[in-house]
Write a protein that holds these residues in place. Structure first.
Motif, mmCIF file in Angstrom:
data_model
loop_
_atom_site.group_PDB
_atom_site.id
_atom_site.type_symbol
_atom_site.label_atom_id
_atom_site.label_comp_id
_atom_site.label_asym_id
_atom_site.label_seq_id
_atom_site.Cartn_x
_atom_site.Cartn_y
_atom_site.Cartn_z
ATOM 1 N N THR A 213 -1.246 -1.298 -16.325
ATOM 2 C CA THR A 213 -1.843 -1.118 -15.000
ATOM 3 C C THR A 213 -1.056 -1.899 -13.965
ATOM 4 O O THR A 213 -0.591 -3.016 -14.232
ATOM 5 C CB THR A 213 -3.312 -1.629 -15.008
ATOM 6 N N LEU A 214 -0.927 -1.292 -12.803
ATOM 7 C CA LEU A 214 -0.259 -1.962 -11.685
ATOM 8 C C LEU A 214 -1.306 -2.185 -10.593
ATOM 9 O O LEU A 214 -1.923 -1.224 -10.112
ATOM 10 C CB LEU A 214 0.858 -1.058 -11.156
ATOM 11 N N LYS A 215 -1.523 -3.464 -10.242
ATOM 12 C CA LYS A 215 -2.499 -3.768 -9.195
ATOM 13 C C LYS A 215 -1.759 -4.050 -7.892
ATOM 14 O O LYS A 215 -0.977 -5.004 -7.793
ATOM 15 C CB LYS A 215 -3.376 -4.959 -9.605
ATOM 16 N N LEU A 216 -1.999 -3.202 -6.918
ATOM 17 C CA LEU A 216 -1.289 -3.269 -5.640
ATOM 18 C C LEU A 216 -1.978 -4.272 -4.739
ATOM 19 O O LEU A 216 -3.185 -4.145 -4.459
ATOM 20 C CB LEU A 216 -1.268 -1.880 -4.992
ATOM 21 N N ASP A 217 -1.238 -5.264 -4.299
ATOM 22 C CA ASP A 217 -1.809 -6.351 -3.506
ATOM 23 C C ASP A 217 -2.439 -5.834 -2.213
ATOM 24 O O ASP A 217 -1.998 -4.833 -1.652
ATOM 25 C CB ASP A 217 -0.707 -7.360 -3.168
ATOM 26 N N LYS A 218 -3.438 -6.585 -1.733
ATOM 27 C CA LYS A 218 -4.152 -6.127 -0.537
ATOM 28 C C LYS A 218 -3.253 -6.010 0.689
ATOM 29 O O LYS A 218 -3.527 -5.212 1.583
ATOM 30 C CB LYS A 218 -5.392 -6.967 -0.250
ATOM 31 N N SER A 219 -2.162 -6.766 0.734
ATOM 32 C CA SER A 219 -1.262 -6.647 1.883
ATOM 33 C C SER A 219 -0.643 -5.241 1.929
ATOM 34 O O SER A 219 -0.468 -4.664 3.005
ATOM 35 C CB SER A 219 -0.156 -7.712 1.804
ATOM 36 N N LEU A 220 -0.371 -4.659 0.765
ATOM 37 C CA LEU A 220 0.155 -3.290 0.723
ATOM 38 C C LEU A 220 -0.888 -2.294 1.209
ATOM 39 O O LEU A 220 -0.562 -1.319 1.879
ATOM 40 C CB LEU A 220 0.560 -2.905 -0.706
ATOM 41 N N VAL A 221 -2.129 -2.563 0.840
ATOM 42 C CA VAL A 221 -3.229 -1.676 1.222
ATOM 43 C C VAL A 221 -3.370 -1.646 2.748
ATOM 44 O O VAL A 221 -3.462 -0.583 3.363
ATOM 45 C CB VAL A 221 -4.548 -2.157 0.562
ATOM 46 N N ILE A 222 -3.338 -2.827 3.337
ATOM 47 C CA ILE A 222 -3.483 -2.910 4.803
ATOM 48 C C ILE A 222 -2.310 -2.200 5.487
ATOM 49 O O ILE A 222 -2.496 -1.370 6.374
ATOM 50 C CB ILE A 222 -3.561 -4.392 5.239
ATOM 51 N N GLU A 251 -5.961 -3.107 -4.442
ATOM 52 C CA GLU A 251 -6.846 -4.263 -4.251
ATOM 53 C C GLU A 251 -7.170 -4.451 -2.771
ATOM 54 O O GLU A 251 -6.399 -4.022 -1.897
ATOM 55 C CB GLU A 251 -6.145 -5.534 -4.717
ATOM 56 N N GLY A 252 -8.257 -5.122 -2.492
ATOM 57 C CA GLY A 252 -8.600 -5.471 -1.106
ATOM 58 C C GLY A 252 -8.931 -4.265 -0.247
ATOM 59 O O GLY A 252 -8.724 -4.270 0.959
#
Ligand code: C2E
Ligand code: CA
Ligand code: CA
Length: 301
Positions: A213-222, A251-252
């Motif tokens: 699994t790859l969890k994409l940091d919330k900064s990427l989401v924003i 994430e986030g």
């Protein structure tokens, strides 16, 4: 990021859903928020040692991770909370690094593993849990076997646990990482790369190391919602993850817009205040036992 234990521990399950279309502010500012000075650090070490020994004030909560398409709970991440009598509520971002620096991370992780295995053993509906493991422990000899045994003793198959490892672990001891990840997988756990995109992330990690699994940091989401360039980069990462058969978790995720954009881009799972903050195991079990598993939109956790 989280509120004191009394708030969520007593929150009725029938509480009205919260509108989380905007970021939700923490209910109470924790007493310890910034990087601790030497005196504060010593206090944290002393208090945390007692808390680990007695278990008092330490709780493990579970943040739901939703399937992006169905918006139902697929699994949950175990997140540690510490309410110290002396120091008040202390953020994990403060006390985890202190625990790592002062030899307390081993016993703290054992406590988390003990709580998660007991919670899973008692939960009426089986679900998978993600557990954060410090970079320091990943390469510790015997760690995967001992951890697997701790779960098996409670009747929990390690395949129900995903070990989350941050990029920091890759940097801390790169030479011993492939063998260490191999041992974790051999012990039966799945493995997630956490906080991808928060630091020196390289698509090279994804090819070199075998993550489930790859969890994409919330900064990427924003950024993905705000900027077309960031969206293009995220798309390239998702293409790579798919070609390597990795699940992806954003994430986030706080707003319905973020959830919809990421779902349209093909992200598999969503984690964040949009789906709910971390809650007690009982509350998560209640959601899992409702036939259509509504999205957990809980302000308090
Ligand atoms: P993490 O593993 O990246 O965990 C996700 C963090 O993001 C959690 O912070 C969570 O409460 C927060 N979060 C969740 N949804 C949202 C959202 O929509 N918006 C925003 N802004 N934040 C969101 P938390 O619980 O304060 O934990 C911070 C970090 O402490 C974790 O980051 C993890 O690295 C570490 N940590 C927590 N529990 C443990 C543990 O049991 N063991 C270890 N080794 N580390 C832990
Ligand atoms: Ca994590
Ligand atoms: Ca993370």
């Amino acid at each position: 990021m989280h509120s004191p234990p009394s708030t969520d521990a007593t929150a009725p399950n029938s509480a009205p859903e919260q509108d989380v279309s905007e970021p939700v502010p923490a209910l109470q500012t924790p007493l310890v928020v910034a990087s601790p000075d030497a005196k504060k650090e010593n206090e944290i070490v002393a208090e945390l040692s007692v808390a680990i020994e007695t278990g008092h004030g330490l709780r493990v909560l579970y943040q739901p991770i939703l399937d992006a398409n169905t918006r139902k709970i697929r699994c949950a991440e175990a997140l540690l909370r510490w309410q110290s009598d002396l120091l008040g509520s202390v953020e994990p971002d403060i006390f985890i690094p202190v625990a790592e620096a002062h030899g307390l991370i081993g016993p703290l992780t054992q406590l988390v593993i003990g709580r998660v295995s007991a919670d899973l053993a008692a939960a009426p509906h089986p679900f998978k849990v993600n557990v954060n493991i410090s970079p320091l422990q990943i390469t510790e000899p015997g760690f995967p076997e001992m951890t697997a045994q701790a779960f098996q003793t409670r009747g929990i198959d390690p395949s129900r646990i995903e070990i989350e490892i941050t990029e920091g672990a890759m940097l801390a001891d790169p030479a011993s990482i492939p063998a260490a990840l191999g041992m974790i997988r051999k012990a039966g756990f799945t493995i997630a790369l956490d906080d991808y995109g928060s630091g020196f992330s390289s698509l090279g990690y994804l090819r070199r190391f075998d993550f489930d699994t790859l969890k994409l940091d919330k900064s990427l989401v924003i950024d993905a919602v705000r900027s077309p360039q960031a969206r293009a980069m995220l798309e390239a990462t998702l293409t790579m993850a798919r070609s390597l058969n990795m699940n992806t978790v954003a994430e986030g995720v706080e707003t319905p817009t973020q959830a919809d954009v990421l779902t349209a881009m093909g992200v598999d799972m969503l984690q964040g205040y949009f789906g709910g903050m971390a809650v007690e195991i009982q509350e998560l079990s209640d959601f899992l036992s409702t036939p259509d598993q509504p999205i957990v939109r809980r302000k308090h956790a």
